[in-house]
Design a protein around this motif. Structure first.
Motif, PDB file in Angstrom:
ATOM      1  N   ALA A 260       0.594  -1.083   0.010  1.00 12.91           N
ATOM      2  CA  ALA A 260      -0.056  -0.240  -0.141  1.00 12.91           C
ATOM      3  C   ALA A 260       0.861   1.274  -0.137  1.00 12.91           C
ATOM      4  CB  ALA A 260      -0.883   0.027   1.128  1.00 12.91           C
ATOM      5  N   ALA A 261       0.709   2.363  -0.857  1.00  9.12           N
ATOM      6  CA  ALA A 261       1.343   3.519  -0.985  1.00  9.12           C
ATOM      7  C   ALA A 261       1.011   4.360   0.003  1.00  9.12           C
ATOM      8  CB  ALA A 261       1.035   3.931  -2.451  1.00  9.12           C
ATOM      9  N   ASP A 262       1.763   5.137   0.681  1.00  5.26           N
ATOM     10  CA  ASP A 262       1.555   6.326   1.672  1.00  5.26           C
ATOM     11  C   ASP A 262       0.344   7.258   1.211  1.00  5.26           C
ATOM     12  OD1 ASP A 262       2.535   5.946   4.176  1.00  5.26           O
ATOM     13  OD2 ASP A 262       4.238   7.582   3.847  1.00  5.26           O
ATOM     14  N   GLY A 263      -0.510   7.387   2.013  1.00 10.07           N
ATOM     15  CA  GLY A 263      -1.704   8.473   1.841  1.00 10.07           C
ATOM     16  C   GLY A 263      -2.602   8.146   0.531  1.00 10.07           C
ATOM     17  N   LEU A 264      -2.427   6.957  -0.058  1.00 12.75           N
ATOM     18  CA  LEU A 264      -3.505   6.440  -0.999  1.00 12.75           C
ATOM     19  C   LEU A 264      -4.486   5.817  -0.460  1.00 12.75           C
ATOM     20  CD1 LEU A 264      -1.351   5.952  -4.268  1.00 12.75           C
ATOM     21  CD2 LEU A 264      -2.416   8.091  -3.837  1.00 12.75           C
ATOM     22  N   ASP A 265      -5.758   6.370  -0.459  1.00 10.49           N
ATOM     23  CA  ASP A 265      -6.713   5.358  -0.028  1.00 10.49           C
ATOM     24  C   ASP A 265      -8.057   5.946  -0.668  1.00 10.49           C
ATOM     25  OD1 ASP A 265      -8.186   3.749   1.524  1.00 10.49           O
ATOM     26  OD2 ASP A 265      -7.430   4.532   3.317  1.00 10.49           O
ATOM     27  N   ILE A 266      -9.281   5.107  -0.295  1.00  7.52           N
ATOM     28  CA  ILE A 266     -10.384   5.723  -0.748  1.00  7.52           C
ATOM     29  C   ILE A 266     -10.916   7.154  -0.245  1.00  7.52           C
ATOM     30  CG2 ILE A 266     -12.978   5.366  -0.812  1.00  7.52           C
ATOM     31  CD1 ILE A 266     -12.216   2.589  -0.808  1.00  7.52           C
ATOM     32  N   GLY A 267     -11.188   8.052  -1.198  1.00  6.35           N
ATOM     33  CA  GLY A 267     -11.274   9.371  -0.748  1.00  6.35           C
ATOM     34  C   GLY A 267     -10.135  10.483  -0.743  1.00  6.35           C
ATOM     35  N   THR A 268      -9.027   9.885  -1.347  1.00  2.92           N
ATOM     36  CA  THR A 268      -7.800  10.582  -1.263  1.00  2.92           C
ATOM     37  C   THR A 268      -7.907  11.557  -2.525  1.00  2.92           C
ATOM     38  OG1 THR A 268      -6.394   9.097  -0.160  1.00  2.92           O
ATOM     39  CG2 THR A 268      -5.282  10.891  -1.448  1.00  2.92           C
ATOM     40  N   ALA A 269      -7.518  12.888  -2.370  1.00  7.07           N
ATOM     41  CA  ALA A 269      -7.525  13.803  -3.416  1.00  7.07           C
ATOM     42  C   ALA A 269      -6.192  13.650  -4.063  1.00  7.07           C
ATOM     43  CB  ALA A 269      -7.749  15.301  -3.049  1.00  7.07           C
ATOM     44  N   VAL A 270      -6.144  13.506  -5.555  1.00 13.17           N
ATOM     45  CA  VAL A 270      -4.873  13.126  -6.218  1.00 13.17           C
ATOM     46  C   VAL A 270      -5.067  14.182  -7.749  1.00 13.17           C
ATOM     47  CG1 VAL A 270      -4.636  10.950  -5.519  1.00 13.17           C
ATOM     48  CG2 VAL A 270      -6.283  11.122  -7.391  1.00 13.17           C
ATOM     49  N   ALA A 271      -3.784  14.495  -8.039  1.00 10.40           N
ATOM     50  CA  ALA A 271      -3.686  14.791  -9.491  1.00 10.40           C
ATOM     51  C   ALA A 271      -3.006  13.449 -10.238  1.00 10.40           C
ATOM     52  CB  ALA A 271      -2.562  15.895  -9.445  1.00 10.40           C
ATOM     53  N   VAL A 272      -3.396  13.455 -11.423  1.00 12.75           N
ATOM     54  CA  VAL A 272      -2.827  12.385 -11.837  1.00 12.75           C
ATOM     55  C   VAL A 272      -1.901  12.661 -13.281  1.00 12.75           C
ATOM     56  CG1 VAL A 272      -3.670  10.389 -13.516  1.00 12.75           C
ATOM     57  CG2 VAL A 272      -5.286  11.188 -11.617  1.00 12.75           C
ATOM     58  N   SER A 273      -1.015  11.691 -13.192  1.00 11.23           N
ATOM     59  CA  SER A 273       0.093  11.939 -14.481  1.00 11.23           C
ATOM     60  C   SER A 273      -0.525  11.155 -15.640  1.00 11.23           C
ATOM     61  CB  SER A 273       1.614  11.202 -14.215  1.00 11.23           C
ATOM     62  OG  SER A 273       2.274  11.298 -15.204  1.00 11.23           O
ATOM     63  N   PRO A 274      -0.673  11.850 -16.607  1.00 14.46           N
ATOM     64  CA  PRO A 274      -1.405  11.362 -17.787  1.00 14.46           C
ATOM     65  C   PRO A 274      -0.414  10.351 -19.016  1.00 14.46           C
ATOM     66  CG  PRO A 274      -1.160  13.593 -18.455  1.00 14.46           C
ATOM     67  CD  PRO A 274      -0.518  13.305 -17.048  1.00 14.46           C
ATOM     68  N   MET A 275       1.075  10.676 -18.588  1.00 16.12           N
ATOM     69  CA  MET A 275       2.177   9.921 -19.555  1.00 16.12           C
ATOM     70  C   MET A 275       1.899   8.645 -19.419  1.00 16.12           C
ATOM     71  SD  MET A 275       5.782  11.613 -20.010  1.00 16.12           S
ATOM     72  CE  MET A 275       6.301  11.229 -18.112  1.00 16.12           C
ATOM     73  N   VAL A 276       2.044   7.923 -20.368  1.00 11.25           N
ATOM     74  CA  VAL A 276       2.174   6.505 -20.610  1.00 11.25           C
ATOM     75  C   VAL A 276       3.660   6.123 -21.394  1.00 11.25           C
ATOM     76  CG1 VAL A 276       1.071   4.295 -21.328  1.00 11.25           C
ATOM     77  CG2 VAL A 276      -0.300   6.136 -20.652  1.00 11.25           C
ATOM     78  N   TYR A 277       4.495   5.404 -20.793  1.00  2.41           N
ATOM     79  CA  TYR A 277       5.649   4.696 -21.371  1.00  2.41           C
ATOM     80  C   TYR A 277       5.951   3.458 -21.077  1.00  2.41           C
ATOM     81  CZ  TYR A 277       6.968   6.222 -16.628  1.00  2.41           C
ATOM     82  OH  TYR A 277       6.946   6.372 -15.154  1.00  2.41           O
ATOM     83  N   CYS A 278       6.903   2.988 -22.024  1.00  8.45           N
ATOM     84  CA  CYS A 278       6.994   1.466 -22.065  1.00  8.45           C
ATOM     85  C   CYS A 278       7.998   0.824 -20.904  1.00  8.45           C
ATOM     86  CB  CYS A 278       7.528   0.978 -23.376  1.00  8.45           C
ATOM     87  SG  CYS A 278       9.237   1.561 -23.786  1.00  8.45           S
ATOM     88  N   ASN A 279       8.988   1.770 -20.510  1.00  6.18           N
ATOM     89  CA  ASN A 279      10.173   1.205 -19.407  1.00  6.18           C
ATOM     90  C   ASN A 279      10.983   0.284 -20.076  1.00  6.18           C
ATOM     91  OD1 ASN A 279       9.870   2.565 -16.953  1.00  6.18           O
ATOM     92  ND2 ASN A 279       8.026   1.402 -16.580  1.00  6.18           N
ATOM     93  N   GLU A 280      10.982  -0.018 -21.660  1.00  2.00           N
ATOM     94  CA  GLU A 280      11.737  -0.842 -22.075  1.00  2.00           C
ATOM     95  C   GLU A 280      12.781  -0.218 -23.227  1.00  2.00           C
ATOM     96  OE1 GLU A 280       9.352  -3.705 -23.773  1.00  2.00           O
ATOM     97  OE2 GLU A 280       8.607  -4.571 -21.650  1.00  2.00           O
ATOM     98  N   CYS A 281      12.461   1.011 -23.900  1.00  3.70           N
ATOM     99  CA  CYS A 281      13.174   1.401 -24.946  1.00  3.70           C
ATOM    100  C   CYS A 281      14.489   1.980 -24.391  1.00  3.70           C
ATOM    101  CB  CYS A 281      12.490   2.361 -25.846  1.00  3.70           C
ATOM    102  SG  CYS A 281      11.867   3.948 -24.729  1.00  3.70           S
ATOM    103  N   GLY A 282      15.297   2.448 -25.447  1.00  4.06           N
ATOM    104  CA  GLY A 282      16.512   3.093 -24.995  1.00  4.06           C
ATOM    105  C   GLY A 282      16.388   4.316 -23.848  1.00  4.06           C
TER     106      GLY A 282
END
Length: 355
Positions: free
Chosen positions: A78-100
């Motif tokens: 479980a991540a610190d501070g993340l729970d039902i009802g927590t207010a969050v901003a969301v990073s929209p970026m999606v990347y592969c973690n595999e390319c150079g």
């Protein structure tokens, strides 16, 4: 009975259709976020105008905040501070973690990069499913609608970081839209003297509020004028600014950056367009300029939010317009109207507070 939600699809040029669609299923390692606010930027306008690399139909929206409605950590702790009802901003970026680039820690230029709301369905929906790693807890005292500036703030902070600012030096920021203004703020926070330039007197006034020590209005004849050049020189220890951030994407502005930069200066190009700049083949090597691109960010939303939370008065000045979800088409039309002096438009989703 299957739960449904309202989503806005940009189906073709300047055409939005609202549909009732199924709420996403919760899967391990993900959270369901009820969207409260979505901010619109120039990219959104280009997508709506079908003048972008995105394929329509598409659910737009990549600058957004909300509250966790359900969460499944899967095998992760479980991540610190993340729970039902927590207010969050969301990073929209999606990347592969595999390319150079990803392997080199430069995932912001992943070879197969994607972005929610730009290349795949995004946040103009009542509920979105996102990986837990993309969630950033809002500062406790920060109003959620101001936190929509976290994503553009991260873009500006990436550009500033790419410029490796040095305390006490003079930087020139070309373009005082939201990215240029936020870059100005972040530079000032690091002890840099900022001179800002734009076509708009209103934006230049904002730049001064964001900490610029001087402003230069472009567009009225040669730039800079003789008088403006004297002012620029008065702030520069060398023959020009040692850091330039180009935040317009206009080719002529990039040409100005190269022309005005001091020898050995760093130029950061964060503004994007399909235009082509004409550069002298002498100036860059003779001045030994460092020209650096800047794209997306290296997970800088939390750092940007921390600064913006301390400067909420300035953040409020950036958010110039608010619309309800059902007024989305009107919001885009407003972005087209030059008389509206649009900074950031925030869309108030059904779960959010008034924008």
């Amino acid at each position: 009975m299957e739960k449904t939600m309202l989503r806005a699809h940009t189906v073709k040029r300047r055409t939005i259709e609202f549909t009732q669609d199924a709420v996403p299923q919760l899967i391990p390692g993900h959270a369901l976020v009820r969207v409260h606010h979505v901010a619109l930027c120039g990219t959104d306008l280009h997508i709506w105008d079908d003048d972008y690399a995105s394929e329509l139909p598409l659910v737009q929206g990549h600058e957004f905040v909300g509250r966790i409605e359900a969460i499944n950590f899967g095998t992760a702790a479980a991540a610190d501070g993340l729970d039902i009802g927590t207010a969050v901003a969301v990073s929209p970026m999606v990347y592969c973690n595999e390319c150079g680039p990803c392997q080199a820690g430069r995932f912001n230029v992943c070879e197969s990069i994607s972005c929610l709301g730009c290349y795949e369905d995004g946040a103009l929906a009542e509920v979105v499913r996102v990986p837990i790693s993309k969630l950033h807890v809002l500062p406790e005292s920060m109003p959620p609608r101001l936190a929509t500036l976290g994503e553009p703030g991260s873009i500006a902070m990436q550009a500033v970081n790419r410029g490796t600012p040095v305390e006490g030096e003079t930087a020139l920021v070309l373009g005082c839209g939201p990215i240029g203004l936020l870059a100005t703020l972040f530079l000032v926070e690091r002890g840099v003297k900022v001179i800002a330039s734009d076509l708009s007197p209103a934006r230049l006034e904002l730049a001064r509020a964001f900490g610029a020590v001087a402003t230069l209005q472009a567009g009225n004849g040669p730039f800079p004028s003789a008088e403006q050049q004297l002012e620029l020189d008065s702030w520069c220890q060398l023959s020009g600014p040692t850091l330039v951030i180009e935040a317009t994407g206009v080719p002529a502005s990039f040409e100005n950056a190269v022309r005005l930069a001091a020898p050995t200066a760093r130029i950061v190009q964060v503004g994007i367009s399909t235009g082509t700049a004409a550069l002298s083949m002498r100036e860059v090597p003779f001045k030994e300029l460092d020209i650096r691109g800047s794209r997306n960010s290296l997970n800088l939303i939390p750092a940007a939010l921390e600064v913006l939370n301390r400067h909420q008065d300035l953040a409020y000045q950036l958010v110039t317009h608010g619309f309800e979800f059902e007024q989305l088409g009107e919001a885009f039309e407003t972005m087209l109207d030059p008389t509206q002096n649009v900074g950031k438009i925030v869309i108030n989703m059904p779960a959010g507070s008034p924008a």
